[in-house]
Design a protein around this motif. Structure first.
Motif, PDB file in Angstrom:
ATOM      1  N   PHE A  41     -49.144  34.905  -5.537  1.00 21.99           N
ATOM      2  CA  PHE A  41     -48.793  33.527  -5.224  1.00 21.99           C
ATOM      3  C   PHE A  41     -47.819  32.921  -6.220  1.00 21.99           C
ATOM      4  O   PHE A  41     -46.999  32.107  -5.869  1.00 21.99           O
ATOM      5  CB  PHE A  41     -50.059  32.686  -5.136  1.00 21.99           C
ATOM      6  CG  PHE A  41     -50.954  33.121  -4.014  1.00 21.99           C
ATOM      7  CD1 PHE A  41     -50.622  32.823  -2.707  1.00 21.99           C
ATOM      8  CD2 PHE A  41     -52.087  33.856  -4.257  1.00 21.99           C
ATOM      9  CE1 PHE A  41     -51.430  33.232  -1.660  1.00 21.99           C
ATOM     10  CE2 PHE A  41     -52.901  34.268  -3.222  1.00 21.99           C
ATOM     11  CZ  PHE A  41     -52.572  33.954  -1.925  1.00 21.99           C
ATOM     12  N   ALA A  80     -45.173  28.968  -7.858  1.00 14.42           N
ATOM     13  CA  ALA A  80     -44.097  28.288  -7.147  1.00 14.42           C
ATOM     14  C   ALA A  80     -44.639  27.262  -6.168  1.00 14.42           C
ATOM     15  O   ALA A  80     -44.009  26.271  -5.889  1.00 14.42           O
ATOM     16  CB  ALA A  80     -43.238  29.305  -6.404  1.00 14.42           C
ATOM     17  N   VAL A  81     -45.845  27.494  -5.638  1.00 13.13           N
ATOM     18  CA  VAL A  81     -46.387  26.539  -4.685  1.00 13.13           C
ATOM     19  C   VAL A  81     -47.735  26.006  -5.130  1.00 13.13           C
ATOM     20  O   VAL A  81     -48.466  25.439  -4.341  1.00 13.13           O
ATOM     21  CB  VAL A  81     -46.512  27.164  -3.284  1.00 13.13           C
ATOM     22  CG1 VAL A  81     -45.162  27.218  -2.630  1.00 13.13           C
ATOM     23  CG2 VAL A  81     -47.137  28.531  -3.357  1.00 13.13           C
ATOM     24  N   MET A 112     -50.405  27.642  -5.911  1.00  8.80           N
ATOM     25  CA  MET A 112     -51.380  28.307  -5.054  1.00  8.80           C
ATOM     26  C   MET A 112     -52.542  28.888  -5.852  1.00  8.80           C
ATOM     27  O   MET A 112     -53.231  29.782  -5.389  1.00  8.80           O
ATOM     28  CB  MET A 112     -50.692  29.423  -4.266  1.00  8.80           C
ATOM     29  CG  MET A 112     -49.928  28.907  -3.084  1.00  8.80           C
ATOM     30  SD  MET A 112     -51.050  28.261  -1.833  1.00  8.80           S
ATOM     31  CE  MET A 112     -49.973  27.182  -0.956  1.00  8.80           C
ATOM     32  N   THR A 142     -41.058  26.223   1.519  1.00 10.99           N
ATOM     33  CA  THR A 142     -41.784  27.111   0.614  1.00 10.99           C
ATOM     34  C   THR A 142     -43.289  26.870   0.716  1.00 10.99           C
ATOM     35  O   THR A 142     -44.078  27.808   0.778  1.00 10.99           O
ATOM     36  CB  THR A 142     -41.315  26.876  -0.833  1.00 10.99           C
ATOM     37  OG1 THR A 142     -39.936  27.182  -0.911  1.00 10.99           O
ATOM     38  CG2 THR A 142     -42.080  27.746  -1.806  1.00 10.99           C
ATOM     39  N   VAL A 143     -43.675  25.598   0.771  1.00 11.42           N
ATOM     40  CA  VAL A 143     -45.106  25.303   0.821  1.00 11.42           C
ATOM     41  C   VAL A 143     -45.702  25.728   2.153  1.00 11.42           C
ATOM     42  O   VAL A 143     -46.759  26.348   2.191  1.00 11.42           O
ATOM     43  CB  VAL A 143     -45.349  23.806   0.545  1.00 11.42           C
ATOM     44  CG1 VAL A 143     -46.777  23.432   0.880  1.00 11.42           C
ATOM     45  CG2 VAL A 143     -45.061  23.497  -0.910  1.00 11.42           C
ATOM     46  N   LEU A 166     -46.513  29.362   2.541  1.00  7.27           N
ATOM     47  CA  LEU A 166     -47.381  29.868   1.468  1.00  7.27           C
ATOM     48  C   LEU A 166     -46.596  30.581   0.379  1.00  7.27           C
ATOM     49  O   LEU A 166     -47.079  31.539  -0.227  1.00  7.27           O
ATOM     50  CB  LEU A 166     -48.449  30.805   2.026  1.00  7.27           C
ATOM     51  CG  LEU A 166     -49.435  30.187   3.019  1.00  7.27           C
ATOM     52  CD1 LEU A 166     -50.445  31.225   3.483  1.00  7.27           C
ATOM     53  CD2 LEU A 166     -50.160  28.997   2.390  1.00  7.27           C
ATOM     54  N   GLY A 167     -45.385  30.133   0.137  1.00  7.71           N
ATOM     55  CA  GLY A 167     -44.635  30.665  -0.995  1.00  7.71           C
ATOM     56  C   GLY A 167     -43.618  31.740  -0.645  1.00  7.71           C
ATOM     57  O   GLY A 167     -42.788  32.088  -1.479  1.00  7.71           O
ATOM     58  N   TRP A 213     -51.852  15.757  -2.511  1.00  5.86           N
ATOM     59  CA  TRP A 213     -51.554  16.869  -3.406  1.00  5.86           C
ATOM     60  C   TRP A 213     -50.217  17.501  -3.028  1.00  5.86           C
ATOM     61  O   TRP A 213     -49.371  17.770  -3.876  1.00  5.86           O
ATOM     62  CB  TRP A 213     -52.680  17.893  -3.324  1.00  5.86           C
ATOM     63  CG  TRP A 213     -52.478  19.046  -4.227  1.00  5.86           C
ATOM     64  CD1 TRP A 213     -52.558  19.038  -5.592  1.00  5.86           C
ATOM     65  CD2 TRP A 213     -52.143  20.375  -3.853  1.00  5.86           C
ATOM     66  NE1 TRP A 213     -52.291  20.291  -6.074  1.00  5.86           N
ATOM     67  CE2 TRP A 213     -52.036  21.120  -5.036  1.00  5.86           C
ATOM     68  CE3 TRP A 213     -51.927  21.004  -2.628  1.00  5.86           C
ATOM     69  CZ2 TRP A 213     -51.730  22.471  -5.028  1.00  5.86           C
ATOM     70  CZ3 TRP A 213     -51.608  22.350  -2.630  1.00  5.86           C
ATOM     71  CH2 TRP A 213     -51.517  23.071  -3.821  1.00  5.86           C
ATOM     72  N   PHE A 234     -46.920  17.457  -5.188  1.00  6.70           N
ATOM     73  CA  PHE A 234     -46.446  18.754  -5.654  1.00  6.70           C
ATOM     74  C   PHE A 234     -44.992  18.998  -5.251  1.00  6.70           C
ATOM     75  O   PHE A 234     -44.169  19.395  -6.065  1.00  6.70           O
ATOM     76  CB  PHE A 234     -47.334  19.861  -5.093  1.00  6.70           C
ATOM     77  CG  PHE A 234     -47.010  21.177  -5.693  1.00  6.70           C
ATOM     78  CD1 PHE A 234     -47.517  21.522  -6.931  1.00  6.70           C
ATOM     79  CD2 PHE A 234     -46.158  22.049  -5.049  1.00  6.70           C
ATOM     80  CE1 PHE A 234     -47.187  22.713  -7.518  1.00  6.70           C
ATOM     81  CE2 PHE A 234     -45.827  23.250  -5.631  1.00  6.70           C
ATOM     82  CZ  PHE A 234     -46.346  23.578  -6.861  1.00  6.70           C
TER      83      PHE A 234
END
Lengths: 378, 397
Positions: free
Chosen positions: A269, A272-273, A275, B26-27, B30-31, B335, B339
């Motif tokens: 992960f 970057a996000v 996660m 990106t979010v 999931l990246g 969030w 973020f």
């Protein structure tokens, strides 16, 4: 350029004939001035170097736009088959004419790297991680558990219990008769077992229906479990299950597994996000998958051992079934690691099937002993 | 003798739009999209830096980054699990009934990653250089990641053991290692100078460090509480100055070393970022980002709740006393917006002005050297910064 009309073609040619651009040939670090001309049937662009008088031909359908440029006052173009060469257009008329002639100018690199290859590699990456987490690390944990000296494991278990005891504020229940009954029960169900270390079985004054085993033979039964049991055989069945964890060294193994897989899921992960939370959840799923296997193995051990001691394995099934019927939820300690009802049903069924009716009818402890055990925390 | 100056041509609004779009993607992927975001950002920044009016070009692709990342994840997962387990067994066998040893040994297992992190940084730099062109000519770098990694480990150890006295030595030696392996086309970069030239730049840092130690000694020998209070205030002030002097050292040493780089036979450089300017950018950029996020995030939240109210999905009672699923949804939304937007704001108000300022001070001397330079071969290195990405030690963009 089948879509180009002859009229537009002619206009485009006329405009471009007046246009100049700059070319980087990708061989020398120098900007060279070129004059642009549309030629052939309108499908090619002629770049004539004004200094050297040499001419290069670029196919219009081989043109590629260099994408994501910060400056909009210039167009940077590449050409398939011309390597690193770039054509820079600053003249607005020429840019407009070219974009009108090639309205769907593809981006440079848009078709590169086939999706299939990426998918294959991505699958391989996820599969290798799964292989490492579910095959390699468990295998090494199985092998590694044997490499750990028993004394170290006993010391580790004792320290773990002490720190657990402090944080959870355990109070250990003791009474002369109760301890004797527990020792008798232990002797009956461990008959014929050769353990690498002595068992240390404790009763803890806590109303939860729970029991656990730590590395190095540390076993604890909660008062709530004794209260919930209708017969001493039910307690004996749970105890046999926990001793199964001790014999299989599950505590040590699961510690090695979780230490071994520490930090691996996080690789996927990155931050970057943000996660990290997803990584934490995956880690939990992995450990519960590991422990489900361990629970089933400990059940199997208990069934064998109880049968050998002449006790009924079905006692465990009776207890689980009764608690399930009473609606005691999965949040109860005994049901930990069990994520769904079918699994609990499977365990009850397995306990019932393991009962061959060979129990000799002799109770695991006397009724006086059972009363003493029930009263151990009072 | 002429000087080539650099202009910076990226527009902040364009960057904001690019950053917002790619961060959102990106979010929700999931990246996975982060490799596309990184590529687009680099293309954008590179193309806005224009020495002599000609933009740099970034030619890396998201696909090769994703591939490199997958390979890195596989290798690192094996490496990490083996080291974790090895550390555990050594600990168990050494612990010898004393459990406290074990805690140390297990805690030390991640140290195995330190050399890998240095190597990953070198490789990421090599990848970036090999995918950067100016005037159509590629930059490049020789392989040498492991040489870099063990040197970096040794110099860090020296710098720590000498209480920072060998820090400038490390700074110079590592920069020289990187520079002397870099190319533009067929021409090689060279770092001139020596580590001692960085010491004068570190004097404020050392003086302040010594002053703090001195005040600490005074505190130890002092019994009057009022005086100790004054000493503590003094320490706080000195510590702030210490951080600033460290910041100054970083920028001043960058300037000094850039001035002593040479490309090919005689091309020289100047990068003259101002410490004060960069400091202002960092302080105000972060303040603005923080301020905006505390303003924008509640507005978005309010709009979403208002919309749900209008379409009748929530009633007034649910707003003052939200049911769990609504509370969870709003929590996740907050969030996510914080973020995403915080990253976007920081990119626009900190990274962007920093790059703009540094780039605009770049000068090239003796451009005639370029005439002798030719294209270099494509570096087929497949790693594509994957290790740096997996270990999360990549650059800001």
């Amino acid at each position: 350029m089948a879509t180009m009309t002859p009229q537009r073609d002619a206009k485009f040619a006329a405009k471009l004939a007046l246009a100049y651009g700059e070319i980087l040939d990708g061989i020398r670090p120098a900007l060279q001035r070129v004059s642009l001309r549309l030629s052939g049937d309108g499908g090619t662009l002629e770049l004539r170097n004004t200094a050297t008088n040499t001419t290069e031909i670029w196919q219009l359908d081989g043109l590629r736009l260099v994408p994501d440029q910060a400056r909009t006052d210039a167009l940077v173009l590449a050409h398939q088959g011309s390597g690193d060469a770039r054509l820079i257009l600053r003249d607005h008329e020429a840019i407009r004419a070219l974009l009108a002639a090639c309205p769907n100018l593809p981006d440079l690199g848009s078709g590169r790297g086939s999706l299939g290859k990426l998918l294959a590699l991505g699958t391989a990456a996820v599969a290798s991680i799964a292989l490492i987490l579910f095959v390699l690390i468990p295998y090494m944990a199985d092998r590694g558990t044997d490499l750990i000296p028993p004394e170290a494991e006993v010391a580790f278990g004792r320290t773990t219990f002490e720190s657990l005891s402090e944080t959870m504020e355990f109070r250990e229940c003791k009474s002369l008769e109760g301890d004797a009954a527990l020792a008798q029960m232990q002797a009956r169900i461990t008959d014929g077992l050769d353990l690498a270390w002595p068992l240390q079985i404790r009763v803890i004054d806590n109303p939860a229906i729970n029991a656990f085993a730590l590395p190095g033979g540390q076993v604890a039964i909660y008062r709530g479990l004794i209260d919930a049991a209708e017969t001493p055989e039910e307690v004996a069945a749970v105890l046999a299950h926990e001793i199964g964890h001790v014999v299989n060294r599950d505590g040590t193994r699961s510690m090695i597994r979780s230490m071994g897989s520490f930090g691996i899921v996080g690789l996927l992960f990155g931050d970057a996000v943000g996660m990290s939370a997803a990584a934490g959840v995956s880690q939990r799923l992995i450990s519960s998958a590991h422990s489900r296997e361990a629970e089933i193995a400990a059940d199997a051990f208990a069934h064998r051992q109880l049968t050998r001691a002449g006790l009924p394995p079905s006692a465990m099934g009776d207890m689980f079934a009764r608690m399930q019927a009473q609606g005691l939820g999965e949040d109860m300690g005994v049901f930990r690691h069990i994520s769904s009802h079918p699994e609990l049903r499977d365990r009850i069924e397995a306990a019932m099937q393991a009962d061959t009716g060979a129990a000799n009818g002799a109770p695991v402890i006397s009724s006086a002993g059972w009363a003493a055990l029930q009263a151990i925390c009072i | 003798m002429s000087t080539v100056k650099t202009d910076f041509g990226g527009d902040r609004g364009d960057l904001f739009a690019l950053m917002l779009r790619t961060s959102f993607l990106t979010v929700i992927t999931l990246g996975i999209y982060r490799f596309w975001r990184l590529t687009k950002l680099r293309r954008w920044y590179w193309s806005s830096i224009r020495p002599g009016g000609i933009p740099l070009e970034y030619t890396g692709t998201p696909q090769e980054k994703l591939m490199g990342f997958f390979v890195a994840v596989i290798v690192l997962a094996l490496y990490i699990s083996l080291f974790n387990l090895a550390g555990l067994f050594v600990a168990f066998n050494m612990a010898d009934n004393d459990i406290s040893y074990m805690t140390y040994a297990i805690g030390a297992a991640p140290l195995a990653l330190v050399p890998v992190i240095f190597a990953a940084r070198y490789r990421a730099r090599r990848y970036i250089l090999s995918r950067s062109t100016w005037l159509g000519i590629r930059f490049g770098m020789d392989p040498g990641a492991w040489g870099y990694a063990w040197r970096a480990c040794m110099y860090w150890l020296l710098a720590i053991l000498s209480l920072g006295l060998l820090w400038p030595l490390m700074t110079f030696q590592m920069e020289r290692y990187l520079t002397d392996r870099s190319y533009y086309g067929t021409a090689k970069f060279r770092q001139h100078g020596n580590p001692f030239m960085l010491y004068p730049l570190a004097i404020p840092f050392y003086v302040l460090g010594a002053a703090i130690v001195g005040v600490l000694v005074l505190i130890a020998g002092e019994t009057d509480e009022a005086t100790i209070g004054w000493y503590i205030i003094l320490i706080v002030v000195l510590s702030v100055l210490l951080v600033l002097s460290g910041f100054y050292f970083r920028i001043a040493s960058l300037r000094a070393m850039a001035g002593l780089k040479e490309l090919g036979d005689g091309m020289e450089f100047g990068i003259e970022p101002r410490t004060g300017k960069l400091l202002r950018i960092h302080i105000f950029g972060n303040l603005i980002s923080g301020f905006l996020i505390s303003f924008v995030s509640p507005v978005i939240l309010g709009l979403v709740v208002g919309f749900l109210y209008l379409i009748g999905r929530v009633d007034a009672g649910a707003i003052t006393n939200p049911p769990p699923n609504l509370a969870a949804f709003l929590g996740a939304l907050t969030w996510l917006t914080v973020f995403i937007l915080y990253g976007v704001f920081r990119q626009v108000f900190v990274t962007y002005p920093t790059v703009r300022h540094v780039a605009a001070t770049l000068e090239l001397e003796e451009p005639a050297v370029l005439q002798g330079i030719r294209q270099r071969d494509v570096d087929r290195n497949r790693e594509a910064g994957g290790f740096a990405e997996a270990l999360d030690v990549g650059a800001a963009f």
